[in-house]
Scaffold this motif. Structure first.
Motif, PDB file in Angstrom:
ATOM      1  N   GLY A 362       0.775  -1.194  -0.017  1.00 20.56           N
ATOM      2  CA  GLY A 362      -0.012   0.048   0.015  1.00 20.56           C
ATOM      3  C   GLY A 362       1.034   1.292   0.024  1.00 20.56           C
ATOM      4  O   GLY A 362       0.319   2.214   0.514  1.00 20.56           O
ATOM      5  N   LEU A 363       1.962   1.201  -0.358  1.00 24.42           N
ATOM      6  CA  LEU A 363       2.879   2.241  -0.527  1.00 24.42           C
ATOM      7  C   LEU A 363       2.574   3.497  -1.529  1.00 24.42           C
ATOM      8  O   LEU A 363       2.643   4.518  -1.288  1.00 24.42           O
ATOM      9  CB  LEU A 363       4.483   1.915  -0.728  1.00 24.42           C
ATOM     10  CG  LEU A 363       5.078   1.811   0.346  1.00 24.42           C
ATOM     11  CD1 LEU A 363       4.892   0.519   1.269  1.00 24.42           C
ATOM     12  CD2 LEU A 363       6.727   1.774  -0.030  1.00 24.42           C
ATOM     13  N   ASP A 364       1.894   3.164  -2.562  1.00 23.80           N
ATOM     14  CA  ASP A 364       1.422   3.858  -3.611  1.00 23.80           C
ATOM     15  C   ASP A 364       0.151   4.833  -3.181  1.00 23.80           C
ATOM     16  O   ASP A 364      -0.033   5.845  -3.494  1.00 23.80           O
ATOM     17  CB  ASP A 364       0.924   3.397  -4.898  1.00 23.80           C
ATOM     18  CG  ASP A 364       2.345   2.605  -5.563  1.00 23.80           C
ATOM     19  OD1 ASP A 364       3.292   2.982  -5.184  1.00 23.80           O
ATOM     20  OD2 ASP A 364       2.092   1.676  -6.161  1.00 23.80           O
ATOM     21  N   GLU A 365      -0.640   4.008  -2.460  1.00 21.91           N
ATOM     22  CA  GLU A 365      -1.892   4.978  -1.817  1.00 21.91           C
ATOM     23  C   GLU A 365      -1.514   5.549  -0.428  1.00 21.91           C
ATOM     24  O   GLU A 365      -2.276   6.330   0.347  1.00 21.91           O
ATOM     25  CB  GLU A 365      -3.095   4.071  -1.631  1.00 21.91           C
ATOM     26  CG  GLU A 365      -3.411   3.291  -3.057  1.00 21.91           C
ATOM     27  CD  GLU A 365      -2.697   2.298  -3.415  1.00 21.91           C
ATOM     28  OE1 GLU A 365      -1.845   1.694  -2.805  1.00 21.91           O
ATOM     29  OE2 GLU A 365      -2.914   1.948  -4.753  1.00 21.91           O
ATOM     30  N   ALA A 366      -0.438   5.127   0.367  1.00 27.65           N
ATOM     31  CA  ALA A 366      -0.016   5.734   1.359  1.00 27.65           C
ATOM     32  C   ALA A 366       0.173   7.185   1.404  1.00 27.65           C
ATOM     33  O   ALA A 366       0.870   7.572   0.534  1.00 27.65           O
ATOM     34  CB  ALA A 366       1.085   4.930   2.026  1.00 27.65           C
ATOM     35  N   GLN A 367      -0.254   8.072   2.347  1.00 29.51           N
ATOM     36  CA  GLN A 367      -0.078   9.337   2.620  1.00 29.51           C
ATOM     37  C   GLN A 367       1.095   9.726   3.458  1.00 29.51           C
ATOM     38  O   GLN A 367       0.958  10.238   4.329  1.00 29.51           O
ATOM     39  CB  GLN A 367      -1.440  10.206   2.854  1.00 29.51           C
ATOM     40  CG  GLN A 367      -2.416  10.162   2.204  1.00 29.51           C
ATOM     41  CD  GLN A 367      -3.860  10.906   2.588  1.00 29.51           C
ATOM     42  OE1 GLN A 367      -3.762  11.367   3.683  1.00 29.51           O
ATOM     43  NE2 GLN A 367      -4.841  10.766   1.727  1.00 29.51           N
ATOM     44  N   ALA A 368       1.988   9.283   2.858  1.00 25.60           N
ATOM     45  CA  ALA A 368       3.530   9.429   3.641  1.00 25.60           C
ATOM     46  C   ALA A 368       4.549   9.570   2.614  1.00 25.60           C
ATOM     47  O   ALA A 368       4.659   9.195   1.434  1.00 25.60           O
ATOM     48  CB  ALA A 368       3.738   8.191   4.520  1.00 25.60           C
ATOM     49  N   GLY A 369       5.341  10.358   3.102  1.00 22.71           N
ATOM     50  CA  GLY A 369       6.567  10.797   2.258  1.00 22.71           C
ATOM     51  C   GLY A 369       6.747  12.126   1.831  1.00 22.71           C
ATOM     52  O   GLY A 369       5.870  12.970   2.565  1.00 22.71           O
ATOM     53  N   ILE A 370       7.132  12.583   0.731  1.00 29.82           N
ATOM     54  CA  ILE A 370       7.235  13.869   0.226  1.00 29.82           C
ATOM     55  C   ILE A 370       6.229  14.145  -0.746  1.00 29.82           C
ATOM     56  O   ILE A 370       5.960  13.317  -1.711  1.00 29.82           O
ATOM     57  CB  ILE A 370       8.568  14.110  -0.686  1.00 29.82           C
ATOM     58  CG1 ILE A 370       9.888  13.936   0.216  1.00 29.82           C
ATOM     59  CG2 ILE A 370       8.829  15.889  -1.183  1.00 29.82           C
ATOM     60  CD1 ILE A 370      11.189  13.976  -0.220  1.00 29.82           C
ATOM     61  N   LYS A 371       5.345  15.191  -0.330  1.00 29.18           N
ATOM     62  CA  LYS A 371       4.138  15.413  -1.247  1.00 29.18           C
ATOM     63  C   LYS A 371       4.600  16.293  -2.207  1.00 29.18           C
ATOM     64  O   LYS A 371       5.011  17.418  -2.031  1.00 29.18           O
ATOM     65  CB  LYS A 371       3.113  16.129  -0.217  1.00 29.18           C
ATOM     66  CG  LYS A 371       1.655  16.211  -1.113  1.00 29.18           C
ATOM     67  CD  LYS A 371       0.612  16.790  -0.332  1.00 29.18           C
ATOM     68  CE  LYS A 371      -0.679  17.062  -0.939  1.00 29.18           C
ATOM     69  NZ  LYS A 371      -1.520  17.639  -0.174  1.00 29.18           N
TER      70      LYS A 371
END
Length: 454
Positions: A362-371
């Motif tokens: 679920g990394l592609d849908e996760a709201q985490a990282g650099i926006k």
């Protein structure tokens, strides 16, 4: 100087067309010159930057927003015709314009104009400007049409070459598939012949052992009551062995040097290895079958055709390797996991195998990282290297555990000792599976060294 001519209708004379020209030097907010004509008379006026600022203050609007409204009303002509209303009094030479919002209208601005004594010169200049603008537009249109035709020709050429490449690719795939089938059939024929020869050798050994045991048993039966002589059995064995051994060796050499087997030494090694590892074959076969089922399922999910999957399976089927050391080479062993080193397909195969891991995690849908824009970038990957990006320690740990768990489901294990942490601030070390992850200030990804300073 930039100029813009537009056609307007006055509220007092809705049936008469008037032309409005606005000219400015740098920007519309730094001041402009306005010219109004009905084809017979002409009026002009200058609006300075202070007048614009004063109008914006009177309307309690920011100057940039007010200039944008002026551009829409006087220059752009944006919106429906009834959005803006223009009023002009020929007696007082007062020009004003309003903006309508449903049932409410408010004044955007008003200027005092002066009547021009010789309007013919102004109208002539206005007509020349319109003709020049039309000529420039026609020239741009012709240039765009030529460019469009050139791009269309290039597109047709690229499409034709692409179709040729696709046809060549399909032909190469078909040829490679046929060649792999031929090689596979040859290997199978050799394996069957080796099995046949091995069975013959085993039957020969059984016959020889049976012949050796029969005289010994008869001799022991006849001499049961005789006095035991210690040298009798040994002498019989010594006499029997020289007779049997040369025949066995000759038979073995004839089998090994058979014209059906060109590679003598590897064949001998493989026969010995088959006898040694006979008990471990079912276990390795079951493990290999499980891995093949997982790989087939993953390749099907990624849209790889069945014939290419079969081709890849035949390419990796029955692979063996040996390790070269200072004392020589080791025995051959079977490869169950991994991809070929140095093969151009290996990065692509690993990417195909690793892509479902990222999707299931679920990394592609996760709201985490650099926006960036409307999405998040939280992973950078190539082959077996992966970089996870997060703004907080908790987010990074959650992403890492997701990737670790989903990797283990498909037979991949995260190497904690090679996993490093790089942050823009101080951070304490982590422990996963009782192993500590090292915190670094730089790392190498794709051959490039990345630094982080705080």
């Amino acid at each position: 100087m930039e100029r813009k001519v537009s056609r307007i209708y006055l509220t007092s004379e809705p049936d008469i067309i008037h032309f409005l020209q606005v000219a400015w030097e740098k920007t519309l907010g730094s001041g402009f010159v306005i010219t109004l004509t009905d084809g017979q008379s002409a009026w002009t006026g200058t609006v300075c930057e202070s007048d614009i600022s004063q109008e914006a203050d009177d309307m309690a609007m920011e100057k940039e927003k007010y200039v944008d409204e002026l551009r829409k009303a006087l220059v752009s002509g944006a919106g429906p015709t009834d959005t803006y209303k223009f009023n002009f009094s020929k007696e007082s030479h007062h020009f004003s314009f309003e903006k309508n919002l449903k049932d409410v209208s408010f004044r955007l601005g008003s200027f005092n104009l002066e009547k021009i004594a010789s309007p013919a010169e102004v109208i002539r200049e206005l007509i020349c400007h319109c003709l020049d603008t039309i000529a420039e537009s026609q020239a741009k249109n012709e240039h765009l049409q030529k460019e469009n035709e050139r791009l269309l020709r290039d597109w047709n050429d690229v499409q034709g070459r692409f179709e040729k490449c696709v046809s060549a690719k399909e032909a190469v795939e078909t040829d490679l598939y046929k060649r792999f089938i031929l090689v596979l059939n040859e290997k199978k024929a050799k394996i069957r012949s080796l099995h046949k020869l091995l069975n013959e050798v085993q039957e020969l050994e059984k016959n020889i052992e049976h012949k050796m045991e029969t005289p010994t048993c008869s001799e022991m039966t006849t001499d049961r009551d005789a006095v035991y002589d210690e040298s009798t059995d040994e002498d019989s064995e010594i006499l029997s062995n020289p007779v049997l051994t040369p025949a066995t060796v000759r038979r073995d050499d004839s089998i090994i040097s058979s014209p059906d087997i060109p590679d003598i030494a590897p064949s001998r090694k493989r026969r010995q290895r088959m006898q040694k590892n006979l008990g471990t074959e079912p276990k390795m076969a079951s493990q290999e079958q499980q891995l093949q089922e997982k790989e087939k399922k993953i390749l099907q999910e990624m849209g790889i055709p069945d014939h290419l999957t079969c081709l890849l399976r035949n390419l990796y089927a029955g692979q063996e390797a040996t390790v070269r050391t200072r004392r020589g080479t080791t025995d051959w062993f079977q490869i169950v996991k991994g991809v070929c080193q140095g093969c151009i397909l290996s990065p692509c195969l690993f990417n195909l195998y690793a892509e479902p891991i990222i999707q299931n995690a679920g990394l592609d849908e996760a709201q985490a990282g650099i926006k960036i824009a409307r999405g998040y970038i939280n992973n950078l990957r190539y082959s077996d290297e992966a970089t996870l990006i997060a703004e907080t320690k908790e987010e990074l740990k959650r992403l890492l555990m997701k990737v670790k768990e989903d990797s283990e489901k498909v037979g991949l294990k995260l190497n904690i000792q090679k996993t490093k942490i790089m942050t823009s601030g101080p951070i304490t070390s982590w422990q996963i599976d009782e192993e500590t992850m090292e915190t670094v200030r730089d790392f190498i990804l794709g051959g490039l060294q990345n630094h982080c300073k705080w």
